[in-house]
Write an enzyme that holds these catalytic residues in place. Structure first.
Site, PDB file in Angstrom:
ATOM      1  N   GLY A  49     -39.507  11.478  14.664  1.00 24.05           N
ATOM      2  CA  GLY A  49     -40.058  10.348  15.613  1.00 24.05           C
ATOM      3  C   GLY A  49     -39.088   9.760  16.660  1.00 24.05           C
ATOM      4  O   GLY A  49     -39.453   8.714  17.313  1.00 24.05           O
ATOM      5  N   SER A  50     -38.100  10.630  16.869  1.00 27.76           N
ATOM      6  CA  SER A  50     -37.230  10.090  17.820  1.00 27.76           C
ATOM      7  C   SER A  50     -37.964  10.214  19.299  1.00 27.76           C
ATOM      8  O   SER A  50     -37.532   8.914  20.114  1.00 27.76           O
ATOM      9  CB  SER A  50     -35.578  10.664  17.972  1.00 27.76           C
ATOM     10  OG  SER A  50     -35.982  12.012  18.425  1.00 27.76           O
ATOM     11  N   ASN A  51     -38.708  10.899  19.408  1.00 29.10           N
ATOM     12  CA  ASN A  51     -39.353  10.894  20.812  1.00 29.10           C
ATOM     13  C   ASN A  51     -40.444  10.033  20.766  1.00 29.10           C
ATOM     14  O   ASN A  51     -40.661   9.152  22.108  1.00 29.10           O
ATOM     15  CB  ASN A  51     -39.918  12.422  21.019  1.00 29.10           C
ATOM     16  CG  ASN A  51     -38.768  13.517  21.525  1.00 29.10           C
ATOM     17  OD1 ASN A  51     -38.351  13.371  22.748  1.00 29.10           O
ATOM     18  ND2 ASN A  51     -38.356  14.199  20.744  1.00 29.10           N
ATOM     19  N   MET A  81     -46.482  18.871  14.263  1.00 26.74           N
ATOM     20  CA  MET A  81     -46.255  20.298  13.964  1.00 26.74           C
ATOM     21  C   MET A  81     -47.580  21.039  13.389  1.00 26.74           C
ATOM     22  O   MET A  81     -47.557  21.877  12.588  1.00 26.74           O
ATOM     23  CB  MET A  81     -45.321  20.453  12.714  1.00 26.74           C
ATOM     24  CG  MET A  81     -43.990  19.981  13.381  1.00 26.74           C
ATOM     25  SD  MET A  81     -43.565  20.890  15.000  1.00 26.74           S
ATOM     26  CE  MET A  81     -41.836  20.376  15.110  1.00 26.74           C
ATOM     27  N   LEU A 104     -51.552  22.303  14.515  1.00 23.47           N
ATOM     28  CA  LEU A 104     -52.592  22.701  15.647  1.00 23.47           C
ATOM     29  C   LEU A 104     -53.748  21.750  15.573  1.00 23.47           C
ATOM     30  O   LEU A 104     -54.356  21.716  14.408  1.00 23.47           O
ATOM     31  CB  LEU A 104     -53.031  23.990  15.431  1.00 23.47           C
ATOM     32  CG  LEU A 104     -52.235  25.384  16.029  1.00 23.47           C
ATOM     33  CD1 LEU A 104     -53.047  26.633  15.995  1.00 23.47           C
ATOM     34  CD2 LEU A 104     -52.105  25.051  17.630  1.00 23.47           C
ATOM     35  N   ASN A 160     -48.091  18.096  25.301  1.00 21.06           N
ATOM     36  CA  ASN A 160     -47.076  18.014  24.266  1.00 21.06           C
ATOM     37  C   ASN A 160     -45.686  18.420  24.675  1.00 21.06           C
ATOM     38  O   ASN A 160     -45.420  18.939  25.881  1.00 21.06           O
ATOM     39  CB  ASN A 160     -47.503  19.661  23.410  1.00 21.06           C
ATOM     40  CG  ASN A 160     -46.595  19.829  22.216  1.00 21.06           C
ATOM     41  OD1 ASN A 160     -46.482  19.066  21.549  1.00 21.06           O
ATOM     42  ND2 ASN A 160     -46.347  21.304  22.103  1.00 21.06           N
ATOM     43  N   HIS A 194     -42.259  20.624  23.940  1.00 21.79           N
ATOM     44  CA  HIS A 194     -41.761  21.817  23.303  1.00 21.79           C
ATOM     45  C   HIS A 194     -40.187  21.913  23.489  1.00 21.79           C
ATOM     46  O   HIS A 194     -39.904  21.914  24.675  1.00 21.79           O
ATOM     47  CB  HIS A 194     -42.387  22.893  23.268  1.00 21.79           C
ATOM     48  CG  HIS A 194     -42.216  23.865  22.593  1.00 21.79           C
ATOM     49  ND1 HIS A 194     -42.741  23.950  21.287  1.00 21.79           N
ATOM     50  CD2 HIS A 194     -41.444  25.202  22.630  1.00 21.79           C
ATOM     51  CE1 HIS A 194     -42.064  25.188  20.740  1.00 21.79           C
ATOM     52  NE2 HIS A 194     -41.435  25.745  21.601  1.00 21.79           N
TER      53      HIS A 194
HETATM   54  C1  GAR Z   1     -38.641  17.765  19.130  1.00 21.60           C
HETATM   55  O1  GAR Z   1     -37.402  18.676  19.611  1.00 21.60           O
HETATM   56  C2  GAR Z   1     -40.051  18.386  19.956  1.00 21.60           C
HETATM   57  O2  GAR Z   1     -39.745  19.160  21.003  1.00 21.60           O
HETATM   58  C3  GAR Z   1     -40.237  19.468  18.841  1.00 21.60           C
HETATM   59  O3  GAR Z   1     -40.159  18.724  17.668  1.00 21.60           O
HETATM   60  C4  GAR Z   1     -39.221  17.900  17.870  1.00 21.60           C
HETATM   61  C5  GAR Z   1     -39.342  16.294  17.255  1.00 21.60           C
HETATM   62  O4  GAR Z   1     -38.333  15.452  17.363  1.00 21.60           O
HETATM   63  N1  GAR Z   1     -41.779  20.026  18.835  1.00 21.60           N
HETATM   64  C6  GAR Z   1     -42.141  21.199  18.652  1.00 21.60           C
HETATM   65  O5  GAR Z   1     -41.498  22.004  18.178  1.00 21.60           O
HETATM   66  C7  GAR Z   1     -43.583  21.293  18.888  1.00 21.60           C
HETATM   67  N2  GAR Z   1     -43.840  22.775  18.694  1.00 21.60           N
HETATM   68  P1  GAR Z   1     -38.729  14.024  16.886  1.00 21.60           P
HETATM   69  O6  GAR Z   1     -39.418  13.845  15.816  1.00 21.60           O
HETATM   70  O7  GAR Z   1     -37.323  13.552  16.604  1.00 21.60           O
HETATM   71  O8  GAR Z   1     -39.237  13.414  18.043  1.00 21.60           O
END
Ligand code: GAR
Length: 191
Positions: free
Chosen positions: A12-14, A88, A90, A105, A107
């Site tokens: 969840g950092s994003n 993660m 679909l 999204n 990626h």
């Molecule tokens: C991020 O790197 C994002 O790009 C990736 O999951 C990570 C989540 O990090 N997303 C995918 O791979 C989608 N196919 P976070 O939970 O720290 O935000």
């Protein structure tokens, strides 16, 4: 003011970067949706005082039920826009068709290269000299929707996987909230 719901399955950092960036704008994160009751994103939501909800996606039946419940919930929050941030699973046409061109999204690779759940590891192992991130609209496929923007950097070649991971996350936290705000501003101008 646009109302955004964020979907996350893990750290969840994003999600946190988005919540903080939107605090300085007219837009607002109204809730966090997760498929994982153990996601650290839920702890962040508690700390940031954002309502959160968990819906399991463990089987096709469960996913269908969860998506119906999610859709009702999104509507109850007045959600205008959905940002997937490390979600993660679909999504099915039920949700996608309810928010046409309003689900994006993030990626961690230069799509169409390395879709799926291991974008960073797959990019790293590829030996590609240029690595990066993609922000795209969500369609029915796996990381296949129209690309909004990409950012890349050249790898030196000596970095560890952890160092590359950190570079990618730093780039994500910088770029994703900015792009999201631009999309939300545009949405406001056109509605
Ligand atoms: C991020 O790197 C994002 O790009 C990736 O999951 C990570 C989540 O990090 N997303 C995918 O791979 C989608 N196919 P976070 O939970 O720290 O935000």
């Amino acid at each position: 003011m646009a109302k955004v719901s964020v979907f996350a399955s893990g750290n969840g950092s994003n999600f946190e970067a988005i919540v903080k960036a939107l605090q300085g704008t007219p837009h607002q994160v109204v809730c966090l949706i997760s498929d994982n009751e153990k996601a650290y994103a839920l702890e962040r939501a508690k700390r940031l005082q954002i309502p959160y909800h968990v819906f399991p996606f463990r089987s096709p039946t469960e996913r269908r039920e969860s998506e119906v419940n999610i859709l009702n919930l999104l509507r109850s929050y007045g959600t205008d826009f959905i940002a997937l941030a490390g979600f993660m699973k679909l999504l099915s046409p039920l949700l996608i068709d309810a928010y046409p061109n309003r689900i994006v999204n993030l990626h961690p690779s230069l799509l169409p290269k390395y879709p799926g759940t291991q974008g960073i590891r797959d990019s790293y192992l590829s030996g590609d000299k240029e690595l990066g991130i993609t922000i795209h609209y969500v369609d029915y496929g796996l990381d296949t929707g129209p690309i909004i923007t990409q950012r890349s950097f050249r790898r030196e070649g000596t970095e560890t996987l952890e160092e590359i991971e950190e570079k990618i996350h730093t780039l994500e936290h910088e770029v994703y909230p900015k792009v999201l705000i631009e999309l939300l501003d545009a949405l406001e101008r056109h509605t």
